[in-house]
Design a protein around this motif. Structure first.
Motif, mmCIF file in Angstrom:
data_model
loop_
_atom_site.group_PDB
_atom_site.id
_atom_site.type_symbol
_atom_site.label_atom_id
_atom_site.label_comp_id
_atom_site.label_asym_id
_atom_site.label_seq_id
_atom_site.Cartn_x
_atom_site.Cartn_y
_atom_site.Cartn_z
ATOM 1 N N MET A 178 11.731 14.407 -1.162
ATOM 2 C CA MET A 178 10.555 13.837 -1.814
ATOM 3 C C MET A 178 11.038 12.848 -2.871
ATOM 4 S SD MET A 178 7.142 13.971 -2.050
ATOM 5 C CE MET A 178 6.876 15.325 -0.944
ATOM 6 N N ASP A 179 10.327 11.749 -3.010
ATOM 7 C CA ASP A 179 10.686 10.773 -4.033
ATOM 8 C C ASP A 179 9.517 10.564 -5.009
ATOM 9 O OD1 ASP A 179 8.896 9.270 -2.570
ATOM 10 O OD2 ASP A 179 10.366 7.876 -1.785
ATOM 11 N N LYS A 180 9.836 9.910 -6.137
ATOM 12 C CA LYS A 180 8.830 9.714 -7.191
ATOM 13 C C LYS A 180 7.651 8.884 -6.702
ATOM 14 C CE LYS A 180 11.913 10.002 -11.165
ATOM 15 N NZ LYS A 180 12.460 9.292 -12.328
ATOM 16 N N LYS A 181 7.939 7.896 -5.868
ATOM 17 C CA LYS A 181 6.872 7.016 -5.396
ATOM 18 C C LYS A 181 5.796 7.812 -4.656
ATOM 19 C CE LYS A 181 6.086 2.853 -2.687
ATOM 20 N NZ LYS A 181 6.667 1.842 -1.824
ATOM 21 N N LYS A 182 6.223 8.714 -3.790
ATOM 22 C CA LYS A 182 5.265 9.519 -3.035
ATOM 23 C C LYS A 182 4.522 10.476 -3.961
ATOM 24 C CE LYS A 182 6.224 10.656 1.200
ATOM 25 N NZ LYS A 182 6.776 11.316 2.398
ATOM 26 N N LEU A 183 5.239 11.083 -4.907
ATOM 27 C CA LEU A 183 4.602 12.012 -5.844
ATOM 28 C C LEU A 183 3.560 11.308 -6.712
ATOM 29 C CD1 LEU A 183 7.603 14.198 -7.007
ATOM 30 C CD2 LEU A 183 5.560 15.000 -5.837
ATOM 31 N N ARG A 184 3.862 10.087 -7.116
ATOM 32 C CA ARG A 184 2.936 9.343 -7.976
ATOM 33 C C ARG A 184 1.630 9.005 -7.265
ATOM 34 N NH1 ARG A 184 7.588 5.754 -9.740
ATOM 35 N NH2 ARG A 184 8.460 6.884 -11.491
ATOM 36 N N GLN A 185 1.623 9.050 -5.938
ATOM 37 C CA GLN A 185 0.420 8.729 -5.179
ATOM 38 C C GLN A 185 -0.605 9.855 -5.198
ATOM 39 O OE1 GLN A 185 1.476 7.911 -1.144
ATOM 40 N NE2 GLN A 185 2.303 5.900 -1.601
ATOM 41 N N LYS B 132 -6.021 11.805 -3.985
ATOM 42 C CA LYS B 132 -7.169 12.682 -4.230
ATOM 43 C C LYS B 132 -8.454 11.852 -4.368
ATOM 44 C CE LYS B 132 -6.940 16.906 -4.867
ATOM 45 N NZ LYS B 132 -7.212 17.910 -3.819
ATOM 46 N N ARG B 133 -8.365 10.721 -5.087
ATOM 47 C CA ARG B 133 -9.540 9.850 -5.230
ATOM 48 C C ARG B 133 -9.925 9.257 -3.870
ATOM 49 N NH1 ARG B 133 -6.772 8.364 -9.919
ATOM 50 N NH2 ARG B 133 -5.909 6.519 -8.909
ATOM 51 N N GLU B 134 -8.918 8.845 -3.100
ATOM 52 C CA GLU B 134 -9.188 8.279 -1.779
ATOM 53 C C GLU B 134 -9.819 9.325 -0.867
ATOM 54 O OE1 GLU B 134 -6.973 5.821 1.813
ATOM 55 O OE2 GLU B 134 -5.796 6.494 0.097
ATOM 56 N N GLN B 135 -9.356 10.569 -0.962
ATOM 57 C CA GLN B 135 -9.912 11.650 -0.161
ATOM 58 C C GLN B 135 -11.410 11.810 -0.467
ATOM 59 O OE1 GLN B 135 -8.674 15.671 -1.235
ATOM 60 N NE2 GLN B 135 -8.339 16.117 0.941
ATOM 61 N N LYS B 136 -11.760 11.797 -1.729
ATOM 62 C CA LYS B 136 -13.159 11.906 -2.145
ATOM 63 C C LYS B 136 -13.966 10.701 -1.640
ATOM 64 C CE LYS B 136 -16.658 13.304 -4.750
ATOM 65 N NZ LYS B 136 -17.814 13.367 -3.899
ATOM 66 N N MET B 137 -13.384 9.512 -1.769
ATOM 67 C CA MET B 137 -14.054 8.296 -1.323
ATOM 68 C C MET B 137 -14.315 8.352 0.188
ATOM 69 S SD MET B 137 -12.666 4.373 -1.511
ATOM 70 C CE MET B 137 -11.472 4.696 -0.225
ATOM 71 N N LEU B 138 -13.323 8.807 0.954
ATOM 72 C CA LEU B 138 -13.484 8.901 2.402
ATOM 73 C C LEU B 138 -14.542 9.932 2.779
ATOM 74 C CD1 LEU B 138 -9.760 8.603 3.488
ATOM 75 C CD2 LEU B 138 -11.593 6.982 4.039
ATOM 76 N N GLU B 139 -14.595 11.042 2.058
ATOM 77 C CA GLU B 139 -15.635 12.043 2.311
ATOM 78 C C GLU B 139 -17.022 11.455 2.064
ATOM 79 O OE1 GLU B 139 -14.687 15.395 -0.144
ATOM 80 O OE2 GLU B 139 -12.909 15.906 1.036
ATOM 81 N N ASP B 140 -17.145 10.679 0.983
ATOM 82 C CA ASP B 140 -18.432 10.034 0.685
ATOM 83 C C ASP B 140 -18.810 9.037 1.782
ATOM 84 O OD1 ASP B 140 -18.542 11.509 -1.635
ATOM 85 O OD2 ASP B 140 -17.908 9.847 -2.942
ATOM 86 N N LYS C 186 -2.632 14.911 5.093
ATOM 87 C CA LYS C 186 -1.242 15.228 5.423
ATOM 88 C C LYS C 186 -0.319 14.926 4.237
ATOM 89 C CE LYS C 186 2.453 14.056 8.610
ATOM 90 N NZ LYS C 186 2.918 13.131 9.640
ATOM 91 N N LEU C 187 -0.504 13.758 3.611
ATOM 92 C CA LEU C 187 0.322 13.403 2.451
ATOM 93 C C LEU C 187 0.081 14.351 1.280
ATOM 94 C CD1 LEU C 187 0.053 9.502 2.540
ATOM 95 C CD2 LEU C 187 2.142 10.850 2.802
ATOM 96 N N GLU D 261 1.960 18.831 -2.177
ATOM 97 C CA GLU D 261 1.678 20.164 -2.718
ATOM 98 C C GLU D 261 2.694 21.190 -2.226
ATOM 99 O OE1 GLU D 261 -2.374 20.606 -1.485
ATOM 100 O OE2 GLU D 261 -3.140 19.441 -3.173
ATOM 101 N N GLU D 262 3.101 21.093 -0.965
ATOM 102 C CA GLU D 262 4.110 22.013 -0.433
ATOM 103 C C GLU D 262 5.458 21.805 -1.124
ATOM 104 O OE1 GLU D 262 4.171 21.437 3.811
ATOM 105 O OE2 GLU D 262 2.499 22.822 4.118
ATOM 106 N N PHE D 263 5.827 20.537 -1.355
ATOM 107 C CA PHE D 263 7.082 20.255 -2.042
ATOM 108 C C PHE D 263 7.102 20.932 -3.409
ATOM 109 C CE2 PHE D 263 9.259 17.700 -5.270
ATOM 110 C CZ PHE D 263 10.569 17.816 -4.820
ATOM 111 N N ILE D 264 6.038 20.740 -4.164
ATOM 112 C CA ILE D 264 5.985 21.306 -5.509
ATOM 113 C C ILE D 264 5.965 22.838 -5.451
ATOM 114 C CG2 ILE D 264 4.544 21.525 -7.584
ATOM 115 C CD1 ILE D 264 3.884 18.526 -7.243
#
Length: 138
Positions: free
Chosen positions: A1-8, A13-21, A83-84, A89-92
């Motif tokens: 895992m790298d910082k770039k992926k973690l920072r996303q 989470k916001r994108e997930q909510k937006m897609l649900e809407d 998936k991301l 969450e699994e990494f942490i």
């Protein structure tokens, strides 16, 4: 895992909510598609198989197809986002040390700064940075 992926994480989470809407709005639009009457050709079930014409009621095809395509695109994107999020969450959750796991959760999942996390857990900002770097590949 790298910082770039973690920072996303928080953006995901916001994108997930937006897609649900968006999916909810598309479902509402799909329910309001006007019905049209169409004609289809068929044949009788038994011999002599005489051609028949039947009238059917269906959703307006262009609107229904457009909404269906949009829903499929959004669903694929939602699956990618899920998936991301799960990967992060699994990494942490697999970090063996409790303090380190808390540091990662506070920084990357909750959005706290390293200084805030250091103050909360009794470490310096520099030590927090070291702990994060030790557990990540660049």
């Amino acid at each position: 895992m790298d910082k770039k992926k973690l920072r996303q994480y928080r953006s995901l989470k916001r994108e997930q909510k937006m897609l649900e809407d968006k999916m909810e709005k598309l479902n509402e639009r799909a329910e309001r598609i006007p019905a049209v009457i169409g004609k289809v050709k068929g044949s009788m079930d038994t011999f002599p198989y005489i051609e028949t014409h039947m009238r059917i009621i269906m959703d307006e095809p262009k609107q229904a197809d457009m909404i269906d395509r949009q829903m499929r695109v959004n669903e694929r994107r939602r699956e990618q986002v899920d998936k991301l999020l799960t990967e992060i969450e699994e990494f942490i959750s697999q970090i063996p040390d409790s303090n380190t796991r808390q540091i990662f959760e506070l920084i990357y999942l909750n959005g706290n700064t390293q200084q805030e996390v250091g103050d909360q857990l009794g470490y310096s900002k520099g030590r927090i940075s070291q702990i994060v770097s030790e557990n990540l590949k660049d």
